[in-house]
Design an enzyme around this catalytic site. Structure first.
Site, mmCIF file in Angstrom:
data_model
loop_
_atom_site.group_PDB
_atom_site.id
_atom_site.type_symbol
_atom_site.label_atom_id
_atom_site.label_comp_id
_atom_site.label_asym_id
_atom_site.label_seq_id
_atom_site.Cartn_x
_atom_site.Cartn_y
_atom_site.Cartn_z
ATOM 1 N N CYS A 165 -2.275 -0.793 -11.076
ATOM 2 C CA CYS A 165 -1.575 -2.015 -10.641
ATOM 3 C C CYS A 165 -1.844 -3.217 -11.534
ATOM 4 O O CYS A 165 -1.117 -4.202 -11.478
ATOM 5 C CB CYS A 165 -1.928 -2.349 -9.194
ATOM 6 S SG CYS A 165 -1.367 -1.116 -8.031
ATOM 7 N N ASN A 170 4.367 -2.749 -2.694
ATOM 8 C CA ASN A 170 3.488 -2.712 -3.870
ATOM 9 C C ASN A 170 4.063 -1.718 -4.886
ATOM 10 O O ASN A 170 4.053 -0.509 -4.655
ATOM 11 C CB ASN A 170 2.091 -2.287 -3.419
ATOM 12 C CG ASN A 170 1.090 -2.248 -4.561
ATOM 13 O OD1 ASN A 170 1.460 -2.338 -5.733
ATOM 14 N ND2 ASN A 170 -0.182 -2.112 -4.219
ATOM 15 N N HIS A 195 -0.251 -10.193 -8.044
ATOM 16 C CA HIS A 195 0.104 -8.808 -7.717
ATOM 17 C C HIS A 195 0.576 -8.762 -6.264
ATOM 18 O O HIS A 195 -0.041 -9.377 -5.386
ATOM 19 C CB HIS A 195 -1.118 -7.913 -7.920
ATOM 20 C CG HIS A 195 -0.888 -6.489 -7.515
ATOM 21 N ND1 HIS A 195 0.255 -5.811 -7.848
ATOM 22 C CD2 HIS A 195 -1.652 -5.632 -6.790
ATOM 23 C CE1 HIS A 195 0.191 -4.589 -7.348
ATOM 24 N NE2 HIS A 195 -0.953 -4.454 -6.707
HETATM 25 O O1 UT7 Z 1 -2.499 -2.229 -5.496
HETATM 26 C C1 UT7 Z 1 -3.806 -1.888 -5.231
HETATM 27 C C2 UT7 Z 1 -4.338 -2.860 -4.303
HETATM 28 N N1 UT7 Z 1 -4.095 -2.448 -2.949
HETATM 29 C C3 UT7 Z 1 -4.394 -3.299 -2.031
HETATM 30 O O2 UT7 Z 1 -4.753 -4.401 -2.344
HETATM 31 C C4 UT7 Z 1 -4.320 -2.898 -0.583
HETATM 32 C C5 UT7 Z 1 -5.573 -3.366 0.084
HETATM 33 N N2 UT7 Z 1 -5.696 -3.094 1.485
HETATM 34 C C6 UT7 Z 1 -4.842 -3.586 2.414
HETATM 35 O O3 UT7 Z 1 -3.844 -4.179 2.095
HETATM 36 C C7 UT7 Z 1 -5.237 -3.462 3.864
HETATM 37 O O4 UT7 Z 1 -6.556 -2.979 3.955
HETATM 38 C C8 UT7 Z 1 -4.299 -2.554 4.692
HETATM 39 C C9 UT7 Z 1 -2.936 -3.191 4.836
HETATM 40 C C10 UT7 Z 1 -4.168 -1.194 4.042
HETATM 41 C C11 UT7 Z 1 -4.864 -2.370 6.114
HETATM 42 O O5 UT7 Z 1 -5.129 -3.620 6.691
HETATM 43 P P1 UT7 Z 1 -6.542 -3.855 7.384
HETATM 44 O O6 UT7 Z 1 -6.575 -5.252 7.866
HETATM 45 O O7 UT7 Z 1 -7.607 -3.465 6.430
HETATM 46 O O8 UT7 Z 1 -6.471 -2.836 8.542
HETATM 47 P P2 UT7 Z 1 -6.908 -3.061 10.026
HETATM 48 O O9 UT7 Z 1 -8.388 -3.095 10.106
HETATM 49 O O10 UT7 Z 1 -6.180 -4.188 10.633
HETATM 50 O O11 UT7 Z 1 -6.353 -1.759 10.693
HETATM 51 C C12 UT7 Z 1 -6.932 -0.524 10.484
HETATM 52 C C13 UT7 Z 1 -6.426 0.354 11.593
HETATM 53 C C14 UT7 Z 1 -6.958 1.767 11.566
HETATM 54 O O12 UT7 Z 1 -7.113 2.194 12.905
HETATM 55 P P3 UT7 Z 1 -8.562 2.207 13.622
HETATM 56 O O13 UT7 Z 1 -9.391 3.126 12.796
HETATM 57 O O14 UT7 Z 1 -9.021 0.783 13.595
HETATM 58 O O15 UT7 Z 1 -8.253 2.711 14.992
HETATM 59 C C15 UT7 Z 1 -5.826 2.537 10.943
HETATM 60 O O16 UT7 Z 1 -5.785 3.883 11.377
HETATM 61 O O17 UT7 Z 1 -5.014 0.451 11.483
HETATM 62 C C16 UT7 Z 1 -4.632 1.796 11.460
HETATM 63 N N3 UT7 Z 1 -3.498 1.920 10.572
HETATM 64 C C17 UT7 Z 1 -2.218 1.788 10.978
HETATM 65 N N4 UT7 Z 1 -1.675 1.531 12.169
HETATM 66 C C18 UT7 Z 1 -0.334 1.455 12.255
HETATM 67 C C19 UT7 Z 1 -3.504 2.176 9.243
HETATM 68 N N5 UT7 Z 1 -2.252 2.210 8.768
HETATM 69 C C20 UT7 Z 1 -1.441 1.980 9.828
HETATM 70 C C21 UT7 Z 1 -0.052 1.897 9.960
HETATM 71 N N6 UT7 Z 1 0.470 1.626 11.185
HETATM 72 N N7 UT7 Z 1 0.778 2.069 8.924
#
Ligand code: UT7
Length: 320
Positions: free
Chosen positions: A114, A277, A247
């Site tokens: 990226c 992304n 990005h």
């Molecule tokens: O280009 C390379 C750079 N990439 C990035 O910069 C991406 C970096 N990471 C992120 O953007 C974020 O970490 C995410 C968008 C991937 C996730 O956001 P988050 O705030 O870290 O997640 P969260 O803690 O709010 O939610 C996590 C929960 C998990 O469930 P449990 O374990 O807390 O029960 C996941 O299983 O959300 C669940 N989850 C989803 N739920 C509904 C993960 N993906 C999804 C989804 N829909 N698509």
């Protein structure tokens, strides 16, 4: 101050097919509300069945060349930032050179995932400043969807496909004031595609794996730090920035970076809602979109930033 590289043209390409959050709700256990609130993404473009990453790169390059009346025979180097080449070899840069029909000029792919476009900008600037090239076509093009498992909700909602192009040329006026690049290979476990071809077989998981939280934290920390550092190195202040072009991975990462610079969001280019992304394409796509919409004007001071797998990250401060 007479030795600079300047952006003389930009272009972009997005595949026709759009994958909406509602489409994804039918594929995995997710919701439009979750995707928007956690990432800011509403839709992403997906490469066509009969389309290749080099087709997207070619379309973005042609857009840059034709919409800016560039004589393509003046291009004396091609760099394609990508992690999704059409083939193991030759490189997409060579495929692009052949399709553009521009002689025996050097052409190579660069993979910093990226951050690839930021690495390519810094590389091209160094070639120009050392008189090894005068006019360089840089394309960031990725078909991330080729490596996405559409049963994995952790990744499939975040990524899209596309291409963005920039032509840099030697100039006596700024131009690129400076670039900064970094990498930390300790990021490997949090974000990778480990699958590879060996003896005619796919060995390892051939899809994007991401542990979102550590990637999120590393992105905010690295992008905030590098922004301050590049401003200091080039003797600029954050008040001088006209546009931050970060990005496009997650609106919350973008907002945190802007906040660190005390930049209001109306000085930040945001396309993550429409593109998702797109890896190496994300920054040049955002740049071209903002130029075409009339937001970014000649003379504006631009801070470009990228962060991705590796980890890798980079920034460039540019007078457009
Ligand atoms: O280009 C390379 C750079 N990439 C990035 O910069 C991406 C970096 N990471 C992120 O953007 C974020 O970490 C995410 C968008 C991937 C996730 O956001 P988050 O705030 O870290 O997640 P969260 O803690 O709010 O939610 C996590 C929960 C998990 O469930 P449990 O374990 O807390 O029960 C996941 O299983 O959300 C669940 N989850 C989803 N739920 C509904 C993960 N993906 C999804 C989804 N829909 N698509």
């Amino acid at each position: 101050m007479t030795n600079f590289s300047k952006i003389i043209a930009t272009g972009s390409y997005l595949p026709e097919k759009i994958l909406s959050n509602q489409d994804l709700e039918k594929l995995v256990d997710t919701s439009d509300e979750w995707i928007i609130s956690r990432s800011g993404i509403k839709q992403r473009h997906i490469i066509g069945e009969n389309e290749s990453p080099s087709d997207m790169a070619y379309n973005a390059a042609i857009d840059a060349i034709t919409s800016n009346n560039i004589d393509k025979s003046s291009i004396d180097m091609i760099i394609v930032a990508t992690f999704t080449s059409d083939a193991v070899f030759p490189s997409n840069a060579c495929l692009l050179q052949q399709r553009l029909g521009i002689g025996s000029i050097p052409a190579f792919d660069l993979n910093a995932v990226c951050s690839g476009f930021l690495y390519a900008i810094a590389t091209a600037d160094a070639y120009i400043k050392t008189n090894m090239a005068k006019t360089i076509l840089i394309v960031g093009a990725d078909a991330v969807s080729h490596y996405i498992d559409y049963t994995d909700r952790n990744t499939c909602v975040l990524f899209g496909d596309g291409a963005g192009a920039v032509i840099l040329q030697h100039s006596n006026e700024p131009g690129i004031y400076g670039s900064e690049l970094h990498a930390d290979g300790n990021g490997e476990e949090a974000l990778h595609v480990k699958g590879q071809l060996k003896q005619g077989k796919i060995v390892g998981h051939p899809f994007v794996y991401m542990d979102g939280k550590p990637v999120f934290k590393a992105a905010v920390k690295s992008l905030s730090h590098i922004a301050t550092s590049i401003l200091k190195k080039t003797n600029h202040t954050k008040e001088q920035i006209d546009w931050l072009i970060p990005h496009q991975a997650n609106i919350r990462i973008i907002e945190a970076t802007a906040n660190h610079l005390s930049l209001p969001m109306d000085k930040v280019i945001v396309t993550v809602d429409k593109h998702g992304n797109t890896a190496a394409a994300s920054v040049p796509l955002a740049l071209d979109t903002a130029i075409k919409s009339g937001k970014i004007k000649r003379g504006d001071l631009l801070l470009l930033e990228g962060f991705g797998a590796g980890f890798t990250w980079g920034a460039s401060l540019i007078r457009y």
